[in-house]
Design a protein around this motif. Structure first.
Motif, PDB file in Angstrom:
ATOM      1  N   LEU A  32      18.354 -35.873 125.076  1.00 40.38           N
ATOM      2  CA  LEU A  32      18.059 -36.458 123.877  1.00 40.38           C
ATOM      3  C   LEU A  32      18.673 -37.774 124.234  1.00 40.38           C
ATOM      4  O   LEU A  32      19.584 -38.125 124.337  1.00 40.38           O
ATOM      5  N   LYS A  33      17.702 -38.843 123.852  1.00 41.13           N
ATOM      6  CA  LYS A  33      17.792 -40.217 123.882  1.00 41.13           C
ATOM      7  C   LYS A  33      17.795 -40.749 122.629  1.00 41.13           C
ATOM      8  O   LYS A  33      16.876 -40.686 121.901  1.00 41.13           O
ATOM      9  N   LYS A  34      18.558 -41.722 122.199  1.00 42.02           N
ATOM     10  CA  LYS A  34      18.673 -42.435 120.888  1.00 42.02           C
ATOM     11  C   LYS A  34      18.238 -43.649 120.951  1.00 42.02           C
ATOM     12  O   LYS A  34      18.188 -44.465 122.029  1.00 42.02           O
ATOM     13  N   VAL A  35      16.836 -43.663 120.065  1.00 42.71           N
ATOM     14  CA  VAL A  35      16.211 -44.860 119.897  1.00 42.71           C
ATOM     15  C   VAL A  35      16.235 -45.478 118.687  1.00 42.71           C
ATOM     16  O   VAL A  35      15.554 -44.902 118.049  1.00 42.71           O
ATOM     17  N   ILE A  36      16.803 -46.529 118.387  1.00 39.59           N
ATOM     18  CA  ILE A  36      17.159 -46.935 117.021  1.00 39.59           C
ATOM     19  C   ILE A  36      17.806 -45.917 116.213  1.00 39.59           C
ATOM     20  O   ILE A  36      18.872 -45.606 116.537  1.00 39.59           O
ATOM     21  N   ASP A  37      16.880 -45.440 115.168  1.00 39.54           N
ATOM     22  CA  ASP A  37      17.642 -44.587 114.590  1.00 39.54           C
ATOM     23  C   ASP A  37      16.987 -43.020 114.387  1.00 39.54           C
ATOM     24  O   ASP A  37      16.980 -42.249 113.593  1.00 39.54           O
ATOM     25  N   GLU A  38      16.445 -42.755 115.814  1.00 41.30           N
ATOM     26  CA  GLU A  38      15.960 -41.358 116.055  1.00 41.30           C
ATOM     27  C   GLU A  38      16.264 -41.015 117.439  1.00 41.30           C
ATOM     28  O   GLU A  38      16.559 -41.935 118.250  1.00 41.30           O
TER      29      GLU A  38
END
Length: 83
Positions: free
Chosen positions: A67-73
């Protein structure tokens, strides 16, 4: 190029397409299964599979590093092994 031969035959057969609706998946997600941790996990894994299209063997091996966080998701990053 055997498929171009007159001896090559295709077989057609009717099939039923069985799928769940978004509403049915949402109802499944809303189920409170906290009293049965095994069913809670099975339900979650089923929903991951239904929403990603991953093979069972792939979505049951998802780890936190996938799971990679990209901005708010979060994005799921997984490399499927060749079979």
């Amino acid at each position: 190029m055997k498929f171009q031969s007159k001896a090559f035959k295709t077989v057609e057969d009717e099939s039923d397409s069985i799928s769940l609706t978004e509403e049915e998946l949402a109802a499944m997600y809303a189920l409170n299964l906290s009293d049965n941790p095994r069913l809670d996990k099975v339900r979650d894994l089923f929903l991951i599979g239904a929403n990603t299209g991953l093979r069972f063997s792939d979505f049951t091996t998802i780890k936190p590093h996938n799971l990679k966080k990209v901005i708010d998701e979060y994005n799921l990053e997984i490399i499927q092994p060749l079979r």
